[in-house]
Design an enzyme around this catalytic site. Structure first.
Site, PDB file in Angstrom:
ATOM      1  N   GLY A  11       0.851  -1.202   0.000  1.00  0.00           N
ATOM      2  CA  GLY A  11       0.000   0.000   0.000  1.00  0.00           C
ATOM      3  C   GLY A  11       0.878   1.240   0.000  1.00  0.00           C
ATOM      4  O   GLY A  11       1.878   1.291   0.716  1.00  0.00           O
ATOM      5  N   ILE A 127       1.285   3.320   6.799  1.00  0.00           N
ATOM      6  CA  ILE A 127       0.483   4.229   7.617  1.00  0.00           C
ATOM      7  C   ILE A 127       0.070   3.537   8.910  1.00  0.00           C
ATOM      8  O   ILE A 127      -0.256   4.184   9.885  1.00  0.00           O
ATOM      9  CB  ILE A 127      -0.772   4.761   6.890  1.00  0.00           C
ATOM     10  CG1 ILE A 127      -1.749   3.632   6.539  1.00  0.00           C
ATOM     11  CG2 ILE A 127      -0.416   5.574   5.674  1.00  0.00           C
ATOM     12  CD1 ILE A 127      -3.158   4.138   6.244  1.00  0.00           C
ATOM     13  N   ASP A 128       0.064   2.196   8.908  1.00  0.00           N
ATOM     14  CA  ASP A 128      -0.399   1.458  10.095  1.00  0.00           C
ATOM     15  C   ASP A 128       0.603   1.525  11.263  1.00  0.00           C
ATOM     16  O   ASP A 128       0.246   1.217  12.398  1.00  0.00           O
ATOM     17  CB  ASP A 128      -0.646  -0.017   9.745  1.00  0.00           C
ATOM     18  CG  ASP A 128      -1.896  -0.209   8.904  1.00  0.00           C
ATOM     19  OD1 ASP A 128      -2.554   0.805   8.586  1.00  0.00           O
ATOM     20  OD2 ASP A 128      -2.220  -1.355   8.565  1.00  0.00           O
ATOM     21  N   MET A 170      -8.225   3.389   9.094  1.00  0.00           N
ATOM     22  CA  MET A 170      -7.446   2.209   8.692  1.00  0.00           C
ATOM     23  C   MET A 170      -6.680   1.644   9.883  1.00  0.00           C
ATOM     24  O   MET A 170      -6.569   2.285  10.932  1.00  0.00           O
ATOM     25  CB  MET A 170      -6.521   2.540   7.537  1.00  0.00           C
ATOM     26  CG  MET A 170      -7.247   2.531   6.210  1.00  0.00           C
ATOM     27  SD  MET A 170      -6.115   2.673   4.827  1.00  0.00           S
ATOM     28  CE  MET A 170      -7.223   2.330   3.456  1.00  0.00           C
ATOM     29  N   ARG A 172      -5.067  -2.473  10.051  1.00  0.00           N
ATOM     30  CA  ARG A 172      -5.456  -3.869   9.833  1.00  0.00           C
ATOM     31  C   ARG A 172      -5.298  -4.718  11.095  1.00  0.00           C
ATOM     32  O   ARG A 172      -6.255  -5.313  11.565  1.00  0.00           O
ATOM     33  CB  ARG A 172      -4.580  -4.432   8.712  1.00  0.00           C
ATOM     34  CG  ARG A 172      -4.914  -5.808   8.273  1.00  0.00           C
ATOM     35  CD  ARG A 172      -4.016  -6.209   7.141  1.00  0.00           C
ATOM     36  NE  ARG A 172      -4.428  -5.634   5.884  1.00  0.00           N
ATOM     37  CZ  ARG A 172      -5.421  -6.113   5.135  1.00  0.00           C
ATOM     38  NH1 ARG A 172      -6.074  -7.186   5.518  1.00  0.00           N
ATOM     39  NH2 ARG A 172      -5.744  -5.542   3.997  1.00  0.00           N
ATOM     40  N   ARG A 267     -24.571   7.876  12.736  1.00  0.00           N
ATOM     41  CA  ARG A 267     -24.068   7.887  11.355  1.00  0.00           C
ATOM     42  C   ARG A 267     -22.661   7.301  11.338  1.00  0.00           C
ATOM     43  O   ARG A 267     -21.992   7.244  12.369  1.00  0.00           O
ATOM     44  CB  ARG A 267     -23.984   9.315  10.831  1.00  0.00           C
ATOM     45  CG  ARG A 267     -25.312   9.990  10.658  1.00  0.00           C
ATOM     46  CD  ARG A 267     -25.991   9.490   9.388  1.00  0.00           C
ATOM     47  NE  ARG A 267     -27.062  10.360   8.978  1.00  0.00           N
ATOM     48  CZ  ARG A 267     -28.318  10.277   9.393  1.00  0.00           C
ATOM     49  NH1 ARG A 267     -28.659   9.339  10.253  1.00  0.00           N
ATOM     50  NH2 ARG A 267     -29.226  11.125   8.947  1.00  0.00           N
ATOM     51  N   HIS A 273      -9.097   5.494   1.983  1.00  0.00           N
ATOM     52  CA  HIS A 273      -7.814   5.839   1.353  1.00  0.00           C
ATOM     53  C   HIS A 273      -7.470   7.322   1.425  1.00  0.00           C
ATOM     54  O   HIS A 273      -6.347   7.702   1.073  1.00  0.00           O
ATOM     55  CB  HIS A 273      -7.803   5.340  -0.091  1.00  0.00           C
ATOM     56  CG  HIS A 273      -7.799   3.836  -0.162  1.00  0.00           C
ATOM     57  ND1 HIS A 273      -8.953   3.102  -0.105  1.00  0.00           N
ATOM     58  CD2 HIS A 273      -6.787   2.946  -0.208  1.00  0.00           C
ATOM     59  CE1 HIS A 273      -8.658   1.811  -0.143  1.00  0.00           C
ATOM     60  NE2 HIS A 273      -7.350   1.687  -0.204  1.00  0.00           N
ATOM     61  N   GLN A 275      -6.811   8.676   3.987  1.00  0.00           N
ATOM     62  CA  GLN A 275      -5.703   8.663   4.951  1.00  0.00           C
ATOM     63  C   GLN A 275      -4.360   8.352   4.292  1.00  0.00           C
ATOM     64  O   GLN A 275      -3.304   8.626   4.840  1.00  0.00           O
ATOM     65  CB  GLN A 275      -5.953   7.593   6.031  1.00  0.00           C
ATOM     66  CG  GLN A 275      -7.176   7.861   6.871  1.00  0.00           C
ATOM     67  CD  GLN A 275      -7.708   6.591   7.513  1.00  0.00           C
ATOM     68  OE1 GLN A 275      -7.402   6.308   8.659  1.00  0.00           O
ATOM     69  NE2 GLN A 275      -8.495   5.821   6.785  1.00  0.00           N
ATOM     70  N   ARG A 276      -4.407   7.724   3.126  1.00  0.00           N
ATOM     71  CA  ARG A 276      -3.159   7.324   2.476  1.00  0.00           C
ATOM     72  C   ARG A 276      -2.706   8.311   1.402  1.00  0.00           C
ATOM     73  O   ARG A 276      -1.582   8.200   0.897  1.00  0.00           O
ATOM     74  CB  ARG A 276      -3.332   5.937   1.830  1.00  0.00           C
ATOM     75  CG  ARG A 276      -3.383   4.800   2.793  1.00  0.00           C
ATOM     76  CD  ARG A 276      -2.429   3.681   2.423  1.00  0.00           C
ATOM     77  NE  ARG A 276      -2.552   3.225   1.077  1.00  0.00           N
ATOM     78  CZ  ARG A 276      -3.132   2.075   0.706  1.00  0.00           C
ATOM     79  NH1 ARG A 276      -3.636   1.275   1.617  1.00  0.00           N
ATOM     80  NH2 ARG A 276      -3.169   1.713  -0.546  1.00  0.00           N
TER      81      ARG A 276
HETATM   82  O1  F6P Z   1      -1.395  -1.678   5.271  1.00  0.00           O
HETATM   83  C1  F6P Z   1      -1.829  -0.408   5.027  1.00  0.00           C
HETATM   84  C2  F6P Z   1      -3.301  -0.392   4.712  1.00  0.00           C
HETATM   85  O2  F6P Z   1      -3.657   0.951   4.475  1.00  0.00           O
HETATM   86  C3  F6P Z   1      -4.192  -1.034   5.771  1.00  0.00           C
HETATM   87  O3  F6P Z   1      -4.471  -0.191   6.842  1.00  0.00           O
HETATM   88  C4  F6P Z   1      -5.408  -1.392   4.958  1.00  0.00           C
HETATM   89  O4  F6P Z   1      -6.087  -2.491   5.512  1.00  0.00           O
HETATM   90  C5  F6P Z   1      -4.845  -1.745   3.643  1.00  0.00           C
HETATM   91  O5  F6P Z   1      -3.607  -1.108   3.531  1.00  0.00           O
HETATM   92  C6  F6P Z   1      -5.745  -1.348   2.492  1.00  0.00           C
HETATM   93  O6  F6P Z   1      -5.185  -1.776   1.331  1.00  0.00           O
HETATM   94  P1  F6P Z   1      -5.733  -1.510  -0.154  1.00  0.00           P
HETATM   95  O7  F6P Z   1      -5.026  -0.301  -0.656  1.00  0.00           O
HETATM   96  O8  F6P Z   1      -5.334  -2.716  -0.912  1.00  0.00           O
HETATM   97  O9  F6P Z   1      -7.206  -1.278  -0.075  1.00  0.00           O
END
Ligand code: F6P
Length: 343
Positions: A11, A127-128, A170, A172, A267, A273, A275-276
């Protein structure tokens, strides 16, 4: 001239481009050529590369994502791919490889080091923030700040409408984002993968809070959190090349149960994503830059099979094998601090 290859796998996260820039700038200073390998291990399997120079990395420091592209390709998954990786490593005339990734990408790097491709150094990203042997991975700080800002925004609308809002973030296997964003954003409940969710307890906390006059609550839940006695909530059962399922849905599920049991309108907001993506924070830019420079120093000193890491305020190196042994789950003392503010 000696040549370093660099790949980014798994990721993506903010801070990858600062690492690439640092490897290129430091590498060039030390007299290396730098080869960009596209899309993680896939680029090594398929011999897909492009040269990196001072111009290709100009202006990328503040950019999110990775100019190299990424994938979740696992060469250990498909018969013959490890041999292709070794063959292409030779074809590319690499003297060393910088593998930038999380547990999966660095797990492959650690295996390759054992299986006859020793000249690899690792750089930890995710990010985790769940990689062992480093205090922080880059990407985490940016994701944390994004999540905190979202929680701030959810607060104002939750308050106006007298609602409960569940924010799914996020995380995991480790709840670092939920925990720290929950503390920083003043969440009323924080739920993490390390502690099974007791819905009755969550509802009691919310009811007590409302009994003291509050008309809204914010619940932060990590996507990998599980209800007591049940499995992680997933979007589909299909596994990726590293055996991971696609998580997501815990927030929706939890919100329904909270509304049913408390009677308060609820709600859900899934940050996903967001966050990424986007620009890395100063912390992630500096950490990525320090990691990239150190990775080239390790190569120069032939300290292969190691990963760069943050220990306190110092950048050190640790064996790759140590980094991928076990996941770094949250510090329970920190969770106890978050609990002080529950309700
Ligand atoms: O490992 C980083 C992460 O952002 C996790 O928190 C999340 O479960 C996973 O990647 C999501 O991955 P993808 O981009 O495949 O949806």
């Amino acid at each position: 001239m000696k040549r370093i290859g660099i790949l980014t796998g798994g990721g993506d996260c903010p801070g990858l481009n600062p690492v690439i820039r640092a490897v290129v700038r430091k590498g060039l200073l030390e007299g290396y050529q730098i080869l960009g390998i596209k899309n993680g291990w896939k680029g090594l399997v398929e011999n897909d590369t492009f040269p990196l120079n001072i111009d290709t990395v100009s202006g990328i420091l503040p950019r999110g994502g990775t100019i190299l592209g990424t994938s979740r390709t696992n060469p250990y998954k498909k018969e013959g791919d490890v041999e292709k990786v070794k063959m292409n490593f030779k074809k590319m005339e690499l003297d060393a490889l910088v593998a930038v990734g999380g547990e999966d990408t660095l797990g492959v790097a650690a295996k390759l080091v054992k299986d006859g491709l020793p000249n690899i150094v690792g750089v930890p990203k995710t990010i985790d923030n769940d990689l062992s042997a480093t205090d922080y991975t880059f990407g985490f700080d940016t994701a944390l700040n994004v999540a905190m800002e979202c929680i701030d925004r959810l607060h104002t609308t939750a308050e106006s409408h007298h609602r409960i809002i569940v924010a799914e973030v996020m995380g995991r296997h480790a709840g670092w984002i939920a925990l720290e964003a929950g503390i920083a954003g003043g969440a009323d409940v924080v739920l993490i993968p390390e502690v099974p969710i007791d819905v009755d307890e969550v509802c009691n906390i919310i009811k007590k809070r409302h009994a003291r006059g509050k008309t809204f609550s914010i619940v932060v839940v990590a996507e990998g959190a599980q209800f007591k006695g049940s499995q992680m909530v997933t979007q589909e059962q299909k596994l990726d090349a590293f055996g991971h399922v696609r998580l997501g849905g815990i927030g929706e599920n939890l919100a329904l149960q909270i509304e049913q049991r408390t009677g308060f309108e609820t709600r859900v907001s899934v940050l996903g994503h967001i966050q990424r993506g986007g620009s890395p924070t100063a912390f992630d830019r500096v950490l990525g830059t320090r990691f990239g420079v150190k990775a080239v120093e390790l190569i120069k000193n032939k300290k292969f099979g190691n990963m760069v890491a943050l220990a306190g305020i110092k950048i050190i190196d640790v064996p790759l094998a140590d980094a991928v042994k076990a996941l770094k789950t949250v510090d329970m003392e920190l969770y106890d601090i978050a609990k002080v503010f529950f309700g």
